[in-house]
Design a protein around this motif. Structure first.
Motif, PDB file in Angstrom:
ATOM      1  N   SER A 248      74.352 -17.703  10.700  1.00  0.00           N
ATOM      2  CA  SER A 248      75.854 -17.331  10.933  1.00  0.00           C
ATOM      3  C   SER A 248      76.648 -18.471  10.194  1.00  0.00           C
ATOM      4  O   SER A 248      76.412 -19.872  10.317  1.00  0.00           O
ATOM      5  CB  SER A 248      76.290 -17.179  12.146  1.00  0.00           C
ATOM      6  N   PRO A 249      77.863 -17.973   9.505  1.00  0.00           N
ATOM      7  CA  PRO A 249      78.881 -19.110   9.023  1.00  0.00           C
ATOM      8  C   PRO A 249      79.381 -20.009  10.217  1.00  0.00           C
ATOM      9  O   PRO A 249      79.601 -19.567  11.228  1.00  0.00           O
ATOM     10  CB  PRO A 249      80.114 -18.301   8.740  1.00  0.00           C
ATOM     11  N   GLY A 250      79.312 -21.518   9.849  1.00  0.00           N
ATOM     12  CA  GLY A 250      79.998 -22.155  10.906  1.00  0.00           C
ATOM     13  C   GLY A 250      79.043 -22.926  11.869  1.00  0.00           C
ATOM     14  O   GLY A 250      79.298 -23.764  12.596  1.00  0.00           O
ATOM     15  N   THR A 251      77.734 -22.461  11.637  1.00  0.00           N
ATOM     16  CA  THR A 251      76.675 -23.335  12.634  1.00  0.00           C
ATOM     17  C   THR A 251      76.361 -24.524  12.001  1.00  0.00           C
ATOM     18  O   THR A 251      75.847 -25.351  12.844  1.00  0.00           O
ATOM     19  CB  THR A 251      75.314 -22.409  12.394  1.00  0.00           C
ATOM     20  N   GLY A 252      76.744 -25.062  10.982  1.00  0.00           N
ATOM     21  CA  GLY A 252      76.233 -26.012  10.220  1.00  0.00           C
ATOM     22  C   GLY A 252      74.690 -26.486   9.803  1.00  0.00           C
ATOM     23  O   GLY A 252      74.502 -27.482   9.371  1.00  0.00           O
ATOM     24  N   GLU A 253      74.018 -25.274   9.969  1.00  0.00           N
ATOM     25  CA  GLU A 253      72.557 -25.112   9.487  1.00  0.00           C
ATOM     26  C   GLU A 253      72.687 -24.992   7.793  1.00  0.00           C
ATOM     27  O   GLU A 253      73.461 -24.396   7.075  1.00  0.00           O
ATOM     28  CB  GLU A 253      71.909 -23.988  10.228  1.00  0.00           C
ATOM     29  N   PRO A 254      71.764 -25.273   7.238  1.00  0.00           N
ATOM     30  CA  PRO A 254      71.392 -25.127   5.688  1.00  0.00           C
ATOM     31  C   PRO A 254      71.028 -23.632   5.580  1.00  0.00           C
ATOM     32  O   PRO A 254      70.426 -23.221   6.449  1.00  0.00           O
ATOM     33  CB  PRO A 254      70.280 -26.272   5.523  1.00  0.00           C
ATOM     34  N   PRO A 255      71.027 -23.125   4.394  1.00  0.00           N
ATOM     35  CA  PRO A 255      70.654 -22.001   3.857  1.00  0.00           C
ATOM     36  C   PRO A 255      69.029 -21.717   4.410  1.00  0.00           C
ATOM     37  O   PRO A 255      68.334 -22.756   4.321  1.00  0.00           O
ATOM     38  CB  PRO A 255      70.809 -21.636   2.654  1.00  0.00           C
ATOM     39  N   GLY A 256      68.582 -20.686   5.025  1.00  0.00           N
ATOM     40  CA  GLY A 256      67.379 -20.421   5.277  1.00  0.00           C
ATOM     41  C   GLY A 256      66.316 -20.397   4.386  1.00  0.00           C
ATOM     42  O   GLY A 256      66.431 -19.890   3.423  1.00  0.00           O
ATOM     43  N   VAL A 257      65.290 -21.322   4.327  1.00  0.00           N
ATOM     44  CA  VAL A 257      64.289 -21.216   3.271  1.00  0.00           C
ATOM     45  C   VAL A 257      62.751 -21.036   3.976  1.00  0.00           C
ATOM     46  O   VAL A 257      62.698 -21.560   5.082  1.00  0.00           O
ATOM     47  CB  VAL A 257      64.365 -22.220   2.304  1.00  0.00           C
ATOM     48  N   VAL A 258      62.037 -20.726   3.250  1.00  0.00           N
ATOM     49  CA  VAL A 258      60.526 -20.919   3.780  1.00  0.00           C
ATOM     50  C   VAL A 258      59.816 -21.790   2.991  1.00  0.00           C
ATOM     51  O   VAL A 258      59.402 -21.560   1.672  1.00  0.00           O
ATOM     52  CB  VAL A 258      59.803 -19.410   3.764  1.00  0.00           C
ATOM     53  N   ALA A 259      59.366 -22.976   3.417  1.00  0.00           N
ATOM     54  CA  ALA A 259      58.865 -23.906   2.634  1.00  0.00           C
ATOM     55  C   ALA A 259      57.234 -23.865   2.282  1.00  0.00           C
ATOM     56  O   ALA A 259      56.660 -23.484   3.266  1.00  0.00           O
ATOM     57  CB  ALA A 259      59.028 -25.435   3.339  1.00  0.00           C
ATOM     58  N   THR A 260      56.915 -23.359   0.907  1.00  0.00           N
ATOM     59  CA  THR A 260      55.616 -23.227   0.525  1.00  0.00           C
ATOM     60  C   THR A 260      55.153 -24.894   0.313  1.00  0.00           C
ATOM     61  O   THR A 260      55.947 -25.742   0.119  1.00  0.00           O
ATOM     62  CB  THR A 260      55.404 -22.651  -0.547  1.00  0.00           C
ATOM     63  N   PRO A 261      53.709 -25.067   0.284  1.00  0.00           N
ATOM     64  CA  PRO A 261      53.208 -26.385  -0.134  1.00  0.00           C
ATOM     65  C   PRO A 261      53.868 -26.924  -1.623  1.00  0.00           C
ATOM     66  O   PRO A 261      53.942 -27.994  -1.654  1.00  0.00           O
ATOM     67  CB  PRO A 261      51.609 -26.102  -0.306  1.00  0.00           C
TER      68      PRO A 261
END
Length: 369
Positions: free
Chosen positions: A59-72
């Motif tokens: 959600s906007p304003g949470t300070g978190e980076p955009p969500g990603v799923v990290a692969t190897p």
């Protein structure tokens, strides 16, 4: 204040493999009527480097980076090492004229923050660190900014209800405006008169502003007692009295606490959990007063009851080796020893050879490459 406890040896972390990954372009069979321009566009699209799968954005304003799923593959690209070292910086007074070795001037404090911002560090709170809830963009490094004693130079509101620009929080906010990737959060551990305020309404206003803007306000004991020198019953009393105040002000229950003078009580576990007269406490992390980076919260050797910090200071006297300027320079010279985020808070990305350093209960989260 600085602990007299002996200094521990840093866990050396080896990372011998850094590989570049390139996507392999696929041959495209043209369909009937396809023009040369369409074929060129299709080929360019096929040759785009692989990107990580996306999670829903926070959600906007949470300070978190955009969500990603990290692969190897993605973890290798960003050189992720979530078994690495994290600087947890310890500050006391921020004053124009230093009266003690642990004081820092506003200019020194600002310079250190701007250095962190330029080098790719992103602040998180002590609770986020202790619990392993590290939401830092891929390729960036977490740093924890901590302040002991709840001094008036740490935070204050002006007549309009805005943070005073000459305080530590004011300077953090100003640096974040200059460097938008520098998340403006910190942990402020307070005693019985937070930020020098005696009026409860003013205390509530200060705590409400801080917690409402992502800052953590937590336990530094009621009277800044040397917990090593008092009976266990007094350790619990000191902690609980402050917990009750924080609850009254809207900041409790604390998830972390900082040990006054960096001294653990004689019964170590009493600092982390316990109770007094019907009120209990249970901290996710108890923080010392120096003098080296902390191991990763995912590591087998991470001790939630005695988390290392680094005093903010230059390289003079004993600080030639044990304070922030030394350690930040050391981490710059040894980038493979540093915690590097994969951008995915659900996975723990490490080089394959470091898989065994992660505690067993987090095994399902390990993303080794």
């Amino acid at each position: 204040m600085r602990s007299a406890a002996s200094l521990t040896t840093i866990i050396g972390i080896a990372n011998a493999v850094v590989l570049a990954v390139a996507a392999v372009g696929l041959m495209v069979v043209p369909s009937a009527g396809e023009t040369p321009a369409k074929r060129a566009g299709a080929a360019a699209k096929q040759q785009t480097p692989q990107r990580p799968e996306s999670r829903p954005s926070p959600s906007p304003g949470t300070g978190e980076p955009p969500g990603v799923v990290a692969t190897p593959e993605f973890a290798r690209q960003v050189k992720a090492n979530e078994a690495g070292l994290v600087p947890v910086l310890m500050y006391h007074r921020i004053v124009t004229r230093r009266h003690a070795a642990i004081d820092r001037t506003p200019k020194q404090f600002r310079q250190e923050l701007e250095r962190l911002a330029r080098q790719g560090y992103v602040p998180i709170t002590a609770t986020e660190f202790a619990t392993g809830d590290i939401r830092v963009p891929a390729g960036k490094f977490p740093v924890v900014l901590t302040f002991d004693d709840g001094h008036p130079t740490h935070f204050g509101l002006d007549a309009a209800g805005r943070p005073r620009p000459d305080t530590a929080v004011g300077i953090i906010l100003d640096v974040a405006r200059k460097y938008p990737s520098f998340r403006p959060v910190a942990t402020l551990w307070v005693n019985r008169e937070p930020f020098g305020l005696r009026d409860q309404a003013q205390q509530e206003a200060a705590v409400r502003w801080l917690t409402g803007h992502g800052f953590e306000v937590a336990n530094h004991t009621w009277g800044h007692a040397n917990l090593r020198a008092v009976p266990t019953s007094q350790v619990r009393r000191q902690i609980v009295r402050l917990e009750r105040l924080l609850a009254k002000l809207g900041a409790g229950p604390s998830r972390t606490m900082a040990l006054p003078y960096g001294n653990l009580p004689r019964v170590k576990k009493a600092a982390r959990s316990g109770g007094w007269e019907g009120t209990r406490y249970d901290f996710a992390g108890v923080f010392l007063a120096g003098a080296e980076p902390s191991v990763s919260p995912y590591a087998k050797k991470f001790d939630r009851g005695a988390i290392q910090r680094i005093q903010s200071n230059g390289k003079k006297g004993e600080c030639r080796k044990w304070c922030s300027q030394y350690w930040l320079e050391w981490l710059d010279r040894h980038p493979r020893e540093r915690f590097v985020s994969d951008g995915d808070p659900e996975r723990i990305s490490v080089p394959e050879r470091l898989r065994g350093n992660i505690e067993a209960r987090r095994g399902a989260q390990v993303n080794a490459y």
